[in-house]
Design an enzyme around this catalytic site. Structure first.
Site, PDB file in Angstrom:
ATOM      1  N   LYS A   1       1.071  -1.220   0.031  1.00 51.63           N
ATOM      2  CA  LYS A   1       0.003  -0.093  -0.078  1.00 51.63           C
ATOM      3  C   LYS A   1       0.987   1.118  -0.012  1.00 51.63           C
ATOM      4  CE  LYS A   1      -4.548   0.787   0.024  1.00 51.63           C
ATOM      5  NZ  LYS A   1      -5.627   0.121  -0.399  1.00 51.63           N
TER       6      LYS A   1
ATOM      7  N   GLY B   1     -20.210   7.025   2.404  1.00 55.09           N
ATOM      8  CA  GLY B   1     -19.221   7.435   1.627  1.00 55.09           C
ATOM      9  C   GLY B   1     -19.599   7.165   0.065  1.00 55.09           C
ATOM     10  N   TYR B   2     -19.596   7.988  -0.517  1.00 57.14           N
ATOM     11  CA  TYR B   2     -20.408   8.262  -2.126  1.00 57.14           C
ATOM     12  C   TYR B   2     -19.117   8.299  -3.157  1.00 57.14           C
ATOM     13  CZ  TYR B   2     -24.430   7.832  -4.929  1.00 57.14           C
ATOM     14  OH  TYR B   2     -25.425   7.427  -5.725  1.00 57.14           O
ATOM     15  N   GLY B   3     -18.288   7.543  -3.034  1.00 54.43           N
ATOM     16  CA  GLY B   3     -17.126   7.728  -3.999  1.00 54.43           C
ATOM     17  C   GLY B   3     -17.244   6.643  -5.022  1.00 54.43           C
ATOM     18  N   ASN B   4     -16.162   6.021  -5.514  1.00 51.12           N
ATOM     19  CA  ASN B   4     -15.870   4.952  -6.323  1.00 51.12           C
ATOM     20  C   ASN B   4     -16.720   3.646  -5.768  1.00 51.12           C
ATOM     21  OD1 ASN B   4     -14.715   2.159  -7.232  1.00 51.12           O
ATOM     22  ND2 ASN B   4     -14.197   3.658  -8.628  1.00 51.12           N
ATOM     23  N   ALA B   5     -16.336   3.313  -4.336  1.00 46.49           N
ATOM     24  CA  ALA B   5     -17.047   2.029  -4.017  1.00 46.49           C
ATOM     25  C   ALA B   5     -18.437   2.239  -3.697  1.00 46.49           C
ATOM     26  CB  ALA B   5     -16.194   1.564  -2.759  1.00 46.49           C
ATOM     27  N   GLY B   6     -18.731   3.272  -2.923  1.00 46.28           N
ATOM     28  CA  GLY B   6     -20.276   3.801  -2.238  1.00 46.28           C
ATOM     29  C   GLY B   6     -21.125   3.939  -3.676  1.00 46.28           C
TER      30      GLY B   6
HETATM   31  P1  NAD Z   1     -13.149   7.455  -3.181  1.00 42.48           P
HETATM   32  O1  NAD Z   1     -11.960   8.440  -2.962  1.00 42.48           O
HETATM   33  O2  NAD Z   1     -13.563   7.346  -4.614  1.00 42.48           O
HETATM   34  O3  NAD Z   1     -14.436   8.007  -2.384  1.00 42.48           O
HETATM   35  C1  NAD Z   1     -14.262   8.391  -0.948  1.00 42.48           C
HETATM   36  C2  NAD Z   1     -15.586   8.757  -0.507  1.00 42.48           C
HETATM   37  O4  NAD Z   1     -15.725   8.659   1.002  1.00 42.48           O
HETATM   38  C3  NAD Z   1     -15.867  10.158  -1.028  1.00 42.48           C
HETATM   39  O5  NAD Z   1     -17.182  10.415  -1.480  1.00 42.48           O
HETATM   40  C4  NAD Z   1     -15.687  11.242   0.341  1.00 42.48           C
HETATM   41  O6  NAD Z   1     -16.321  12.330   0.237  1.00 42.48           O
HETATM   42  C5  NAD Z   1     -16.034   9.971   1.315  1.00 42.48           C
HETATM   43  N1  NAD Z   1     -15.621  10.473   2.442  1.00 42.48           N
HETATM   44  C6  NAD Z   1     -14.219  10.973   3.065  1.00 42.48           C
HETATM   45  N2  NAD Z   1     -14.067  10.764   4.286  1.00 42.48           N
HETATM   46  C7  NAD Z   1     -15.486  10.744   4.552  1.00 42.48           C
HETATM   47  C8  NAD Z   1     -16.179  10.718   6.196  1.00 42.48           C
HETATM   48  N3  NAD Z   1     -15.424  11.127   7.019  1.00 42.48           N
HETATM   49  N4  NAD Z   1     -17.322  10.214   5.935  1.00 42.48           N
HETATM   50  C9  NAD Z   1     -18.167   9.841   4.961  1.00 42.48           C
HETATM   51  N5  NAD Z   1     -17.810   9.825   3.877  1.00 42.48           N
HETATM   52  C10 NAD Z   1     -16.165  10.327   3.494  1.00 42.48           C
HETATM   53  O7  NAD Z   1     -12.507   6.415  -2.518  1.00 42.48           O
HETATM   54  P2  NAD Z   1     -12.853   4.712  -2.797  1.00 42.48           P
HETATM   55  O8  NAD Z   1     -11.864   4.259  -3.844  1.00 42.48           O
HETATM   56  O9  NAD Z   1     -14.275   4.563  -3.098  1.00 42.48           O
HETATM   57  O10 NAD Z   1     -12.601   4.220  -1.504  1.00 42.48           O
HETATM   58  C11 NAD Z   1     -13.486   4.113  -0.251  1.00 42.48           C
HETATM   59  C12 NAD Z   1     -13.193   2.770   0.594  1.00 42.48           C
HETATM   60  O11 NAD Z   1     -13.139   1.778  -0.098  1.00 42.48           O
HETATM   61  C13 NAD Z   1     -11.869   2.966   1.040  1.00 42.48           C
HETATM   62  O12 NAD Z   1     -11.639   2.422   2.407  1.00 42.48           O
HETATM   63  C14 NAD Z   1     -10.871   2.230   0.401  1.00 42.48           C
HETATM   64  O13 NAD Z   1      -9.781   1.480   0.857  1.00 42.48           O
HETATM   65  C15 NAD Z   1     -11.975   1.028   0.001  1.00 42.48           C
HETATM   66  N6  NAD Z   1     -11.576   0.176  -1.141  1.00 42.48           N
HETATM   67  C16 NAD Z   1     -11.503   0.914  -2.456  1.00 42.48           C
HETATM   68  C17 NAD Z   1     -11.168   0.115  -3.441  1.00 42.48           C
HETATM   69  C18 NAD Z   1     -10.940   0.520  -4.982  1.00 42.48           C
HETATM   70  O14 NAD Z   1     -10.918  -0.092  -5.954  1.00 42.48           O
HETATM   71  N7  NAD Z   1     -11.276   2.015  -5.236  1.00 42.48           N
HETATM   72  C19 NAD Z   1     -10.863  -1.121  -3.459  1.00 42.48           C
HETATM   73  C20 NAD Z   1     -10.902  -1.833  -1.962  1.00 42.48           C
HETATM   74  C21 NAD Z   1     -11.344  -1.024  -0.788  1.00 42.48           C
END
Ligand code: NAD
Length: 437
Positions: free
Chosen positions: A127, A239-244
Protein backbone atom coordinates in the site's frame (compact mmCIF):
# COMPACT_ATOMS: atom_id res chain seq x y z
CA UNK A 1 12.04 -10.85 -4.67
CA UNK A 2 11.79 -7.48 -2.98
CA UNK A 3 14.77 -6.89 -0.75
CA UNK A 4 14.46 -3.83 1.45
CA UNK A 5 15.68 -3.04 4.91
CA UNK A 6 12.67 -2.90 7.19
CA UNK A 7 12.07 0.68 8.33
CA UNK A 8 10.49 -0.48 11.56
CA UNK A 9 12.25 -2.50 14.20
CA UNK A 10 10.56 -5.73 15.15
CA UNK A 11 9.71 -5.69 18.85
CA UNK A 12 9.11 -1.93 18.94
CA UNK A 13 5.36 -1.60 18.79
CA UNK A 14 5.03 1.72 17.00
CA UNK A 15 7.02 4.43 15.35
CA UNK A 16 7.46 6.67 18.36
CA UNK A 17 4.05 8.30 18.37
CA UNK A 18 3.50 7.38 22.00
CA UNK A 19 0.02 5.94 21.52
CA UNK A 20 -0.87 2.57 22.94
CA UNK A 21 -3.95 2.76 25.15
CA UNK A 22 -6.27 4.52 22.76
CA UNK A 23 -4.80 2.65 19.84
CA UNK A 24 -6.92 -0.50 19.94
CA UNK A 25 -9.94 1.51 18.86
CA UNK A 26 -8.24 4.02 16.62
CA UNK A 27 -4.93 2.75 15.28
CA UNK A 28 -5.69 0.60 12.24
CA UNK A 29 -2.33 -1.15 12.31
CA UNK A 30 -2.75 -2.27 15.91
CA UNK A 31 -6.24 -3.49 15.00
CA UNK A 32 -4.78 -5.40 12.02
CA UNK A 33 -2.11 -6.97 14.25
CA UNK A 34 -4.68 -8.02 16.84
CA UNK A 35 -7.00 -9.51 14.22
CA UNK A 36 -4.06 -11.54 12.98
CA UNK A 37 -3.22 -12.76 16.50
CA UNK A 38 -6.57 -14.49 16.85
CA UNK A 39 -6.00 -16.42 13.61
CA UNK A 40 -2.40 -17.31 14.43
CA UNK A 41 -3.50 -18.80 17.74
CA UNK A 42 -6.17 -20.99 16.17
CA UNK A 43 -3.83 -22.09 13.36
CA UNK A 44 -1.10 -22.79 15.95
CA UNK A 45 1.56 -21.06 13.85
CA UNK A 46 5.07 -20.82 15.29
CA UNK A 47 6.58 -17.57 16.60
CA UNK A 48 8.76 -16.83 13.56
CA UNK A 49 5.82 -17.22 11.20
CA UNK A 50 3.73 -14.97 13.41
CA UNK A 51 6.46 -12.32 13.60
CA UNK A 52 6.86 -12.26 9.81
CA UNK A 53 3.11 -11.93 9.39
CA UNK A 54 2.87 -9.22 12.04
CA UNK A 55 5.22 -6.74 10.38
CA UNK A 56 5.73 -5.29 6.93
CA UNK A 57 8.61 -6.88 5.09
CA UNK A 58 9.80 -3.44 4.06
CA UNK A 59 8.78 0.20 4.31
CA UNK A 60 9.78 3.36 2.53
CA UNK A 61 8.90 6.74 4.04
CA UNK A 62 10.12 9.87 2.35
CA UNK A 63 9.72 13.62 1.88
CA UNK A 64 9.59 15.08 -1.62
CA UNK A 65 9.24 18.59 -3.05
CA UNK A 66 6.51 19.71 -5.43
CA UNK A 67 6.50 23.02 -7.34
CA UNK A 68 3.21 24.81 -6.79
CA UNK A 69 1.47 26.96 -9.42
CA UNK A 70 2.36 30.18 -7.56
CA UNK A 71 6.08 29.40 -7.88
CA UNK A 72 6.53 28.23 -4.29
CA UNK A 73 7.72 24.75 -3.30
CA UNK A 74 5.86 22.49 -0.86
CA UNK A 75 7.30 19.40 0.73
CA UNK A 76 5.01 16.37 1.00
CA UNK A 77 5.41 13.11 2.92
CA UNK A 78 4.98 9.85 1.04
CA UNK A 79 4.88 6.16 1.94
CA UNK A 80 5.10 2.79 0.25
CA UNK A 81 4.85 -0.37 2.32
CA UNK A 82 5.52 -3.93 1.15
CA UNK A 83 3.73 -6.08 3.67
CA UNK A 84 4.25 -9.60 2.37
CA UNK A 85 5.18 -10.91 -1.06
CA UNK A 86 5.45 -14.65 -0.39
CA UNK A 87 2.56 -15.40 -2.78
CA UNK A 88 3.55 -12.87 -5.48
CA UNK A 89 4.38 -9.21 -6.12
CA UNK A 90 3.12 -6.73 -3.53
CA UNK A 91 -0.17 -5.19 -4.65
CA UNK A 92 -2.10 -2.29 -3.23
CA UNK A 93 -3.56 1.13 -3.77
CA UNK A 94 -2.34 4.66 -3.26
CA UNK A 95 -4.22 7.08 -1.08
CA UNK A 96 -3.93 10.89 -1.12
CA UNK A 97 -5.38 11.97 2.21
CA UNK A 98 -4.76 14.59 4.91
CA UNK A 99 -4.82 11.95 7.62
CA UNK A 100 -2.52 9.47 5.89
CA UNK A 101 0.08 8.06 8.30
CA UNK A 102 2.61 5.26 8.18
CA UNK A 103 0.39 3.13 10.43
CA UNK A 104 -2.64 3.59 8.18
CA UNK A 105 -0.56 2.49 5.21
CA UNK A 106 0.83 -0.49 7.15
CA UNK A 107 -2.67 -1.62 8.11
CA UNK A 108 -3.98 -1.26 4.58
CA UNK A 109 -0.93 -3.17 3.27
CA UNK A 110 -1.61 -5.99 5.76
CA UNK A 111 -5.26 -6.17 4.70
CA UNK A 112 -4.13 -6.29 1.05
CA UNK A 113 -2.05 -9.35 1.91
CA UNK A 114 -5.09 -11.12 3.33
CA UNK A 115 -7.28 -9.85 0.49
CA UNK A 116 -5.17 -11.24 -2.38
CA UNK A 117 -4.91 -14.50 -0.45
CA UNK A 118 -8.65 -14.84 0.25
CA UNK A 119 -9.49 -14.55 -3.45
CA UNK A 120 -6.51 -16.76 -4.22
CA UNK A 121 -4.70 -14.57 -6.75
CA UNK A 122 -0.91 -14.84 -7.06
CA UNK A 123 -0.10 -11.51 -5.45
CA UNK A 124 1.04 -10.21 -2.08
CA UNK A 125 0.09 -7.09 -0.16
CA UNK A 126 1.34 -3.52 -0.30
CA UNK A 127 0.00 0.00 0.00
CA UNK A 128 1.12 3.58 -0.38
CA UNK A 129 0.06 7.14 -0.03
CA UNK A 130 0.83 10.79 0.41
CA UNK A 131 -0.26 13.00 3.29
CA UNK A 132 -2.02 15.79 1.40
CA UNK A 133 -5.39 17.33 0.69
CA UNK A 134 -5.89 16.75 -3.03
CA UNK A 135 -8.99 18.99 -2.99
CA UNK A 136 -6.68 21.98 -2.36
CA UNK A 137 -4.41 21.17 -5.30
CA UNK A 138 -4.86 22.34 -8.86
CA UNK A 139 -4.80 19.77 -11.64
CA UNK A 140 -1.22 20.66 -12.59
CA UNK A 141 -0.09 20.50 -8.93
CA UNK A 142 -1.75 17.08 -8.60
CA UNK A 143 0.08 15.90 -11.72
CA UNK A 144 3.46 17.09 -10.37
CA UNK A 145 2.71 15.47 -7.00
CA UNK A 146 1.82 12.17 -8.71
CA UNK A 147 4.95 12.23 -10.88
CA UNK A 148 7.13 13.27 -7.93
CA UNK A 149 5.81 10.34 -5.89
CA UNK A 150 6.69 7.88 -8.66
CA UNK A 151 10.20 9.31 -9.06
CA UNK A 152 10.80 8.49 -5.38
CA UNK A 153 9.29 4.99 -5.37
CA UNK A 154 10.47 3.95 -8.85
CA UNK A 155 13.09 1.60 -7.41
CA UNK A 156 10.54 -0.11 -5.16
CA UNK A 157 7.77 -0.77 -7.65
CA UNK A 158 7.58 -2.74 -10.88
CA UNK A 159 5.30 -5.27 -12.62
CA UNK A 160 7.13 -8.12 -10.89
CA UNK A 161 7.77 -6.53 -7.51
CA UNK A 162 5.07 -4.10 -6.41
CA UNK A 163 2.05 -2.82 -8.32
CA UNK A 164 0.11 0.28 -7.13
CA UNK A 165 -3.54 1.09 -7.95
CA UNK A 166 -6.14 3.74 -7.06
CA UNK A 167 -7.63 4.15 -3.59
CA UNK A 168 -9.17 7.07 -1.70
CA UNK A 169 -8.80 10.34 -3.67
CA UNK A 170 -6.73 8.81 -6.45
CA UNK A 171 -8.20 7.86 -9.84
CA UNK A 172 -7.42 6.59 -13.37
CA UNK A 173 -6.00 9.97 -14.47
CA UNK A 174 -3.52 9.87 -11.58
CA UNK A 175 -2.62 6.29 -12.52
CA UNK A 176 -2.01 7.50 -16.12
CA UNK A 177 0.44 10.23 -15.01
CA UNK A 178 2.17 7.73 -12.75
CA UNK A 179 2.46 5.13 -15.50
CA UNK A 180 3.91 7.71 -17.86
CA UNK A 181 6.48 8.88 -15.29
CA UNK A 182 7.52 5.29 -14.54
CA UNK A 183 7.88 4.43 -18.23
CA UNK A 184 9.99 7.55 -18.83
CA UNK A 185 12.32 6.39 -16.03
CA UNK A 186 12.35 2.75 -17.22
CA UNK A 187 12.68 3.78 -20.92
CA UNK A 188 10.17 1.13 -21.98
CA UNK A 189 6.47 0.35 -21.92
CA UNK A 190 5.55 -1.48 -18.74
CA UNK A 191 1.78 -1.10 -18.33
CA UNK A 192 1.65 -3.84 -15.69
CA UNK A 193 3.45 -1.57 -13.20
CA UNK A 194 0.18 0.05 -12.19
CA UNK A 195 -3.51 -0.90 -12.40
CA UNK A 196 -6.74 1.07 -12.46
CA UNK A 197 -5.41 2.80 -15.58
CA UNK A 198 -7.70 4.38 -18.18
CA UNK A 199 -8.78 1.80 -20.80
CA UNK A 200 -6.84 3.70 -23.49
CA UNK A 201 -3.59 3.05 -21.62
CA UNK A 202 -4.07 -0.65 -20.91
CA UNK A 203 -6.75 -0.50 -18.25
CA UNK A 204 -9.23 -3.35 -17.96
CA UNK A 205 -12.88 -3.33 -18.85
CA UNK A 206 -14.86 -3.60 -15.64
CA UNK A 207 -12.18 -2.16 -13.30
CA UNK A 208 -14.19 1.01 -12.54
CA UNK A 209 -17.04 -0.71 -10.71
CA UNK A 210 -15.16 -3.88 -9.72
CA UNK A 211 -14.88 -3.18 -5.98
CA UNK A 212 -18.60 -2.60 -5.63
CA UNK A 213 -19.51 -5.43 -8.03
CA UNK A 214 -17.50 -7.89 -5.96
CA UNK A 215 -19.19 -6.61 -2.78
CA UNK A 216 -22.66 -6.93 -4.29
CA UNK A 217 -21.85 -10.52 -5.34
CA UNK A 218 -20.87 -11.38 -1.75
CA UNK A 219 -24.12 -9.78 -0.61
CA UNK A 220 -26.07 -11.90 -3.12
CA UNK A 221 -24.39 -15.07 -1.82
CA UNK A 222 -25.08 -13.97 1.77
CA UNK A 223 -28.78 -13.53 0.99
CA UNK A 224 -28.91 -17.00 -0.57
CA UNK A 225 -27.13 -18.53 2.42
CA UNK A 226 -29.40 -16.77 4.93
CA UNK A 227 -32.55 -17.41 2.89
CA UNK A 228 -33.28 -13.67 2.63
CA UNK A 229 -34.93 -11.85 -0.24
CA UNK A 230 -33.12 -8.54 -0.73
CA UNK A 231 -35.57 -7.11 -3.28
CA UNK A 232 -36.48 -3.68 -1.86
CA UNK A 233 -34.20 -4.12 1.17
CA UNK A 234 -33.44 -0.72 2.66
CA UNK A 235 -29.77 0.23 2.46
CA UNK A 236 -27.53 3.04 3.70
CA UNK A 237 -24.23 3.88 2.00
CA UNK A 238 -21.59 5.80 3.93
CA UNK A 239 -19.03 7.31 1.51
CA UNK A 240 -20.29 8.10 -1.97
CA UNK A 241 -17.07 7.70 -3.97
CA UNK A 242 -16.00 4.91 -6.30
CA UNK A 243 -16.96 2.03 -4.00
CA UNK A 244 -20.09 3.63 -2.50
CA UNK A 245 -21.62 5.14 -5.61
CA UNK A 246 -21.19 1.93 -7.61
CA UNK A 247 -22.43 0.03 -4.56
CA UNK A 248 -25.65 2.05 -4.90
CA UNK A 249 -25.89 1.52 -8.68
CA UNK A 250 -25.15 -2.21 -8.73
CA UNK A 251 -27.01 -2.92 -5.49
CA UNK A 252 -30.14 -1.51 -7.10
CA UNK A 253 -29.52 -3.09 -10.52
CA UNK A 254 -28.42 -6.58 -9.47
CA UNK A 255 -30.25 -7.12 -6.17
CA UNK A 256 -33.08 -4.59 -6.29
CA UNK A 257 -31.90 -2.86 -3.09
CA UNK A 258 -33.61 0.35 -2.09
CA UNK A 259 -30.91 2.85 -1.13
CA UNK A 260 -32.45 5.30 1.32
CA UNK A 261 -29.36 7.14 2.59
CA UNK A 262 -25.93 8.20 1.36
CA UNK A 263 -23.13 10.41 2.63
CA UNK A 264 -19.70 11.81 1.85
CA UNK A 265 -17.11 13.90 3.67
CA UNK A 266 -19.47 16.90 3.78
CA UNK A 267 -22.51 15.12 5.27
CA UNK A 268 -25.38 12.78 4.51
CA UNK A 269 -28.90 12.62 3.10
CA UNK A 270 -31.92 10.42 3.81
CA UNK A 271 -35.10 9.72 1.87
CA UNK A 272 -37.24 6.79 3.08
CA UNK A 273 -38.80 6.52 -0.40
CA UNK A 274 -35.42 5.71 -1.95
CA UNK A 275 -32.71 7.52 -3.91
CA UNK A 276 -32.18 7.11 -7.66
CA UNK A 277 -28.56 6.42 -8.51
CA UNK A 278 -28.56 8.32 -11.79
CA UNK A 279 -29.92 11.50 -10.19
CA UNK A 280 -27.75 11.35 -7.09
CA UNK A 281 -24.53 10.58 -9.01
CA UNK A 282 -25.27 13.48 -11.36
CA UNK A 283 -25.98 15.78 -8.38
CA UNK A 284 -22.67 14.80 -6.76
CA UNK A 285 -20.82 15.31 -10.05
CA UNK A 286 -22.32 18.79 -10.44
CA UNK A 287 -22.13 20.04 -6.86
CA UNK A 288 -19.22 18.00 -5.48
CA UNK A 289 -21.32 16.40 -2.73
CA UNK A 290 -24.50 14.44 -2.00
CA UNK A 291 -25.63 17.09 0.50
CA UNK A 292 -28.69 19.19 -0.35
CA UNK A 293 -29.93 16.54 -2.81
CA UNK A 294 -33.51 17.60 -3.64
CA UNK A 295 -36.25 15.75 -1.77
CA UNK A 296 -33.92 14.28 0.89
CA UNK A 297 -33.39 15.35 4.48
CA UNK A 298 -29.98 16.04 5.98
CA UNK A 299 -28.35 13.52 8.32
CA UNK A 300 -24.87 13.27 9.77
CA UNK A 301 -22.20 10.70 9.03
CA UNK A 302 -22.78 9.27 12.50
CA UNK A 303 -26.56 9.01 12.06
CA UNK A 304 -26.30 7.21 8.74
CA UNK A 305 -24.59 4.27 10.45
CA UNK A 306 -27.42 3.88 12.95
CA UNK A 307 -30.40 4.09 10.59
CA UNK A 308 -33.10 1.43 10.72
CA UNK A 309 -32.10 -0.31 7.47
CA UNK A 310 -31.53 -3.91 6.42
CA UNK A 311 -28.11 -3.33 4.89
CA UNK A 312 -25.33 -0.95 5.84
CA UNK A 313 -22.48 -0.33 3.41
CA UNK A 314 -19.60 1.54 5.02
CA UNK A 315 -17.66 2.75 1.95
CA UNK A 316 -15.54 5.63 3.24
CA UNK A 317 -12.72 5.30 5.75
CA UNK A 318 -11.59 3.01 8.53
CA UNK A 319 -12.61 3.13 12.20
CA UNK A 320 -16.23 4.29 11.88
CA UNK A 321 -17.93 1.43 13.76
CA UNK A 322 -16.52 1.23 17.29
CA UNK A 323 -17.69 0.25 20.78
CA UNK A 324 -19.31 3.72 20.95
CA UNK A 325 -21.93 2.94 18.29
CA UNK A 326 -21.88 -0.85 17.62
CA UNK A 327 -24.79 -1.35 20.05
CA UNK A 328 -26.93 1.10 18.10
CA UNK A 329 -26.35 -0.32 14.61
CA UNK A 330 -29.73 -1.60 13.39
CA UNK A 331 -28.70 -3.13 10.06
CA UNK A 332 -28.95 -6.92 9.75
CA UNK A 333 -26.07 -7.16 7.26
CA UNK A 334 -22.97 -4.97 7.05
CA UNK A 335 -21.21 -5.15 3.69
CA UNK A 336 -17.81 -3.60 4.32
CA UNK A 337 -16.80 -1.96 1.07
CA UNK A 338 -14.36 0.27 2.97
CA UNK A 339 -11.16 -1.12 4.43
CA UNK A 340 -11.12 -1.43 8.21
CA UNK A 341 -14.44 0.28 9.08
CA UNK A 342 -14.98 -1.86 12.21
CA UNK A 343 -12.88 -1.89 15.38
CA UNK A 344 -12.04 -5.09 17.24
CA UNK A 345 -14.42 -4.47 20.09
CA UNK A 346 -17.21 -3.49 17.71
CA UNK A 347 -16.67 -6.73 15.81
CA UNK A 348 -17.41 -8.76 18.92
CA UNK A 349 -20.44 -6.64 19.83
CA UNK A 350 -21.89 -7.03 16.33
CA UNK A 351 -21.26 -10.76 16.33
CA UNK A 352 -22.94 -11.18 19.73
CA UNK A 353 -25.92 -9.19 18.48
CA UNK A 354 -26.27 -11.43 15.41
CA UNK A 355 -25.36 -8.79 12.83
CA UNK A 356 -23.97 -10.54 9.75
CA UNK A 357 -20.72 -8.84 8.70
CA UNK A 358 -19.19 -9.44 5.27
CA UNK A 359 -15.62 -8.56 6.21
CA UNK A 360 -13.76 -5.88 4.30
CA UNK A 361 -11.00 -7.87 2.70
CA UNK A 362 -13.54 -10.33 1.31
CA UNK A 363 -16.31 -7.84 0.52
CA UNK A 364 -14.12 -5.33 -1.33
CA UNK A 365 -11.74 -7.81 -3.01
CA UNK A 366 -13.37 -7.29 -6.41
CA UNK A 367 -11.14 -4.26 -7.05
CA UNK A 368 -7.86 -6.07 -6.65
CA UNK A 369 -9.21 -9.10 -8.49
CA UNK A 370 -9.89 -7.05 -11.61
CA UNK A 371 -6.56 -5.25 -11.09
CA UNK A 372 -4.99 -8.70 -11.30
CA UNK A 373 -6.97 -9.34 -14.51
CA UNK A 374 -5.66 -6.00 -15.80
CA UNK A 375 -2.07 -7.06 -15.15
CA UNK A 376 -2.72 -10.41 -16.80
CA UNK A 377 -4.06 -8.68 -19.91
CA UNK A 378 -1.10 -6.27 -19.91
CA UNK A 379 1.30 -9.22 -19.79
CA UNK A 380 -0.47 -10.88 -22.75
CA UNK A 381 -0.96 -7.55 -24.52
CA UNK A 382 -4.40 -8.90 -25.39
CA UNK A 383 -7.61 -7.60 -23.89
CA UNK A 384 -10.86 -9.17 -22.68
CA UNK A 385 -14.46 -8.05 -23.11
CA UNK A 386 -16.40 -6.62 -20.19
CA UNK A 387 -18.54 -9.75 -19.95
CA UNK A 388 -15.42 -11.96 -19.73
CA UNK A 389 -14.14 -9.79 -16.87
CA UNK A 390 -17.51 -10.00 -15.10
CA UNK A 391 -17.65 -13.78 -15.44
CA UNK A 392 -14.13 -14.28 -14.09
CA UNK A 393 -14.76 -11.84 -11.25
CA UNK A 394 -17.95 -13.62 -10.28
CA UNK A 395 -16.17 -16.99 -10.22
CA UNK A 396 -13.45 -15.63 -7.92
CA UNK A 397 -15.82 -13.82 -5.55
CA UNK A 398 -18.30 -16.68 -5.23
CA UNK A 399 -15.53 -19.21 -4.56
CA UNK A 400 -13.92 -16.94 -1.95
CA UNK A 401 -17.24 -16.23 -0.22
CA UNK A 402 -18.11 -19.92 0.12
CA UNK A 403 -14.61 -20.84 1.24
CA UNK A 404 -14.90 -18.29 4.07
CA UNK A 405 -18.45 -19.34 4.93
CA UNK A 406 -17.44 -23.00 5.08
CA UNK A 407 -14.53 -22.09 7.36
CA UNK A 408 -16.83 -20.04 9.64
CA UNK A 409 -19.20 -23.01 9.95
CA UNK A 410 -16.48 -25.60 10.43
CA UNK A 411 -14.54 -23.61 13.05
CA UNK A 412 -17.63 -21.95 14.59
CA UNK A 413 -16.10 -18.47 14.30
CA UNK A 414 -17.39 -15.18 12.92
CA UNK A 415 -16.82 -14.30 9.27
CA UNK A 416 -13.85 -11.98 9.73
CA UNK A 417 -11.94 -14.56 11.73
CA UNK A 418 -12.88 -17.22 9.18
CA UNK A 419 -11.53 -15.02 6.37
CA UNK A 420 -8.32 -14.55 8.35
CA UNK A 421 -7.99 -18.30 8.85
CA UNK A 422 -8.25 -18.93 5.10
CA UNK A 423 -5.83 -16.15 4.13
CA UNK A 424 -3.25 -16.46 6.87
CA UNK A 425 -2.94 -20.19 6.26
CA UNK A 426 -2.30 -19.56 2.55
CA UNK A 427 0.35 -16.90 3.19
CA UNK A 428 2.01 -18.98 5.94
CA UNK A 429 2.17 -21.98 3.61
CA UNK A 430 3.85 -19.88 0.90
CA UNK A 431 6.42 -18.59 3.42
CA UNK A 432 7.11 -22.11 4.63
CA UNK A 433 7.54 -23.44 1.09
CA UNK A 434 10.02 -20.65 0.37
CA UNK A 435 11.96 -21.64 3.45
CA UNK A 436 11.49 -18.26 5.16
CA UNK A 437 10.17 -19.85 8.33
P1 NAD B 1 -13.08 7.59 -3.24
O1 NAD B 1 -12.04 8.64 -3.06
O2 NAD B 1 -13.58 7.32 -4.61
O3 NAD B 1 -14.35 7.94 -2.34
C1 NAD B 1 -14.27 8.14 -0.98
C2 NAD B 1 -15.61 8.74 -0.56
O4 NAD B 1 -15.66 8.78 0.87
C3 NAD B 1 -15.82 10.17 -1.05
O5 NAD B 1 -17.15 10.34 -1.50
C4 NAD B 1 -15.58 11.01 0.20
O6 NAD B 1 -16.28 12.23 0.21
C5 NAD B 1 -16.11 10.07 1.26
N1 NAD B 1 -15.59 10.39 2.58
C6 NAD B 1 -14.35 10.79 2.93
N2 NAD B 1 -14.29 11.00 4.26
C7 NAD B 1 -15.51 10.69 4.74
C8 NAD B 1 -16.07 10.69 6.03
N3 NAD B 1 -15.34 11.05 7.09
N4 NAD B 1 -17.36 10.31 6.16
C9 NAD B 1 -18.10 9.94 5.09
N5 NAD B 1 -17.60 9.92 3.84
C10 NAD B 1 -16.34 10.29 3.68
O7 NAD B 1 -12.51 6.28 -2.55
P2 NAD B 1 -12.90 4.76 -2.82
O8 NAD B 1 -11.93 4.22 -3.78
O9 NAD B 1 -14.36 4.65 -3.08
O10 NAD B 1 -12.55 4.13 -1.41
C11 NAD B 1 -13.51 4.06 -0.36
C12 NAD B 1 -13.15 2.91 0.57
O11 NAD B 1 -13.11 1.71 -0.21
C13 NAD B 1 -11.77 3.01 1.21
O12 NAD B 1 -11.79 2.42 2.47
C14 NAD B 1 -10.90 2.20 0.27
O13 NAD B 1 -9.70 1.77 0.89
C15 NAD B 1 -11.86 1.09 -0.04
N6 NAD B 1 -11.52 0.32 -1.23
C16 NAD B 1 -11.46 0.91 -2.46
C17 NAD B 1 -11.12 0.14 -3.57
C18 NAD B 1 -11.05 0.70 -4.96
O14 NAD B 1 -10.84 -0.08 -5.89
N7 NAD B 1 -11.28 1.99 -5.16
C19 NAD B 1 -10.85 -1.23 -3.41
C20 NAD B 1 -10.95 -1.80 -2.14
C21 NAD B 1 -11.29 -1.01 -1.07
Amino acid sequence: MINMTPYSTAGVEFSGNGYREEALETNPFLIAQRQLEEAVEILELDDATHEMLRWPKGEFKFAFPVKMDDGSTRVFHGYRVHYNDARGPAKGGLRFHVKETLDTVRALAAWMTWKTAVVDIPLGGGKGGVTCNPKELTRSELERLSRGYIRRVADFIGPHSDVPAPDVYTNPQIMAWMLDEYEVIARQHLPGVITGKPIALGGSQGRGDATARGGILTLRETAKALGMDLQGATTAVQGYGNAGSYGHKLGAEILGLKIVAASDSRGGIYNPHGLEHKDLAEWKRRTGSVVNFPGAEAITNEEILELDVTILMPAALEGVITHHNADRIQAKIIAELANGPTSLEADHILHDRGVYVIPDFLCNAGGVTVSYFEQTQNAYNYYWSESEVHQRLEAKMVTAYHCVRAMAERMKVHNRLAAYLVSVQRVATAMQLRGWV
